[in-house]
Design an enzyme around this catalytic site. Sequence first.
Site, short mmCIF file in Angstrom:
data_model
loop_
_atom_site.label_atom_id
_atom_site.label_comp_id
_atom_site.label_asym_id
_atom_site.label_seq_id
_atom_site.Cartn_x
_atom_site.Cartn_y
_atom_site.Cartn_z
N SER A 188 0.84 -1.19 0.00
CA SER A 188 0.00 0.00 0.00
C SER A 188 0.87 1.24 0.00
CB SER A 188 -0.94 -0.01 1.22
OG SER A 188 -1.92 0.98 1.09
N ASN A 189 0.32 2.38 0.33
CA ASN A 189 1.07 3.64 0.39
C ASN A 189 0.44 4.51 1.46
OD1 ASN A 189 -1.04 5.45 -0.81
ND2 ASN A 189 -0.84 3.95 -2.46
N PRO A 190 1.12 5.60 1.85
CA PRO A 190 0.63 6.36 3.02
C PRO A 190 -0.46 7.39 2.71
CG PRO A 190 2.85 7.07 2.40
CD PRO A 190 2.42 6.08 1.37
#
Length: 416
Positions: free
Chosen positions: A226-228
């Site tokens: 995922s990513n932030p």
Amino acid sequence: MLRGRKVVLGVGGSVAAYKSAALARELVRRGCAVRTMLTAAAQHFVTPALFAALTGEAAATALFPVRQGDATPPPTDHVAWAAWAEAAVIAPATADLLGRMAGGLADDLLTTWLLAFPGPVVAAPAMNRHMWSHPAVQRNVARLRADGVRVLQPGFGALAAGEGEGWGRLPDAADVVSALEDVFAAGPPRPRPELPPPCPPLLRERAVVVTAGPTREPIDPVRFISNPSSGRMGYAFAEAARDMGGRVLLVSGPVALPPPAGVDVVSVTTALQMRDAVLAAAPTADLVVFAAAVADSRPAEPSATKLKKGQALEGTLSLVRNPDISAEVGAMGGRRVLVGFAAEAGAGVEEAERKLRAKGLQLVAFNDVREAGAGFGAETNRVVLVDRDGGREEIGPASKRAVAERILARAATLLP
Ligand code: CTP
């Protein structure tokens, strides 16, 4: 000091209501014009006729007519009374009345009038000592004081029959009068801050789809790629589009934000789920904003069971490309307006222009995620909005909401 002042006296339902008759008389003696409002509970103890006789002014009880031909006083125009009065005295202010005031309720004449009245308010509490010390009552008192209401300290002494001594007596009339004098000595109240101007209804009745947040691509049941992304930018778009009159569908990846009121939300986890939701809604959309940080790739074969150390995770995790949702909608053709983002870390604004053409979008907002106050999770953003004619508009640094409003206003000009 009080001569010629116009005061509304609000009377709550407590045995101490009889003392507010003496207070009304004292205010009149000092030259005030006093109009009285009695709550339903107050009328168990005192009558409108008593206050009308003492003050020579109307005593009001009802916001609405009760029954045809009823003997109760006619309904009162709370707006006209709010324009007339210079100050309000609430005595006795019961636990119930303080709670309704603190909560901003408007379920009877007095509380409705208090919301419509922008002037100073003095509240003189009276209640049982256990009620006064109850945390809920103290919380309401603190709330009211923070809102600028002068809530007086109740007096100490003998309470109503059988209740013994304690804090909870209606403050003496002299204390209420001196609080009122302080209010007038302080001069006219500061006007309430104006609310921000409402958004222009540029998207009235338009169907708007917004993607927001990250996607999660499972590796196994307990791990994902995922990513932030916090989702804040997309949620700001959804709220701004709603406030501009749009019918908004928010397709959201997993975020920690509350769902915005008045917006349809479809919660998704993976890029493929986001794609399905967007492709289902896009054909009938007028405007689509791609604010999600979609994971570009996903594990080719997510494991149904938790992987053990050394299994597939180290060195051998194979990935496949996720579909580009914005490019797929761009390829659908049609006259809908498509707005994308180009979140870059190093590339220039030309990269945004390339993405605009490659994906068939009308507007792309370029931002440099390395910049302070412009990247993932920040409250603010700064973007360069590029269009199909090579135009570049700098927006921000500003709140994500303000950036969203500006971009939507531009997008609205492109709608057929
Ligand atoms: N986007 C999308 N679907 C994807 C990837 C991106 O809809 N699978 C959208 C994003 O929501 C954004 C725009 O495309 O509006 C650009 O995303 P970005 O991550 O900046 O660029 P990519 O197209 O992924 O290109 P690259 O990773 O090469 O920079």
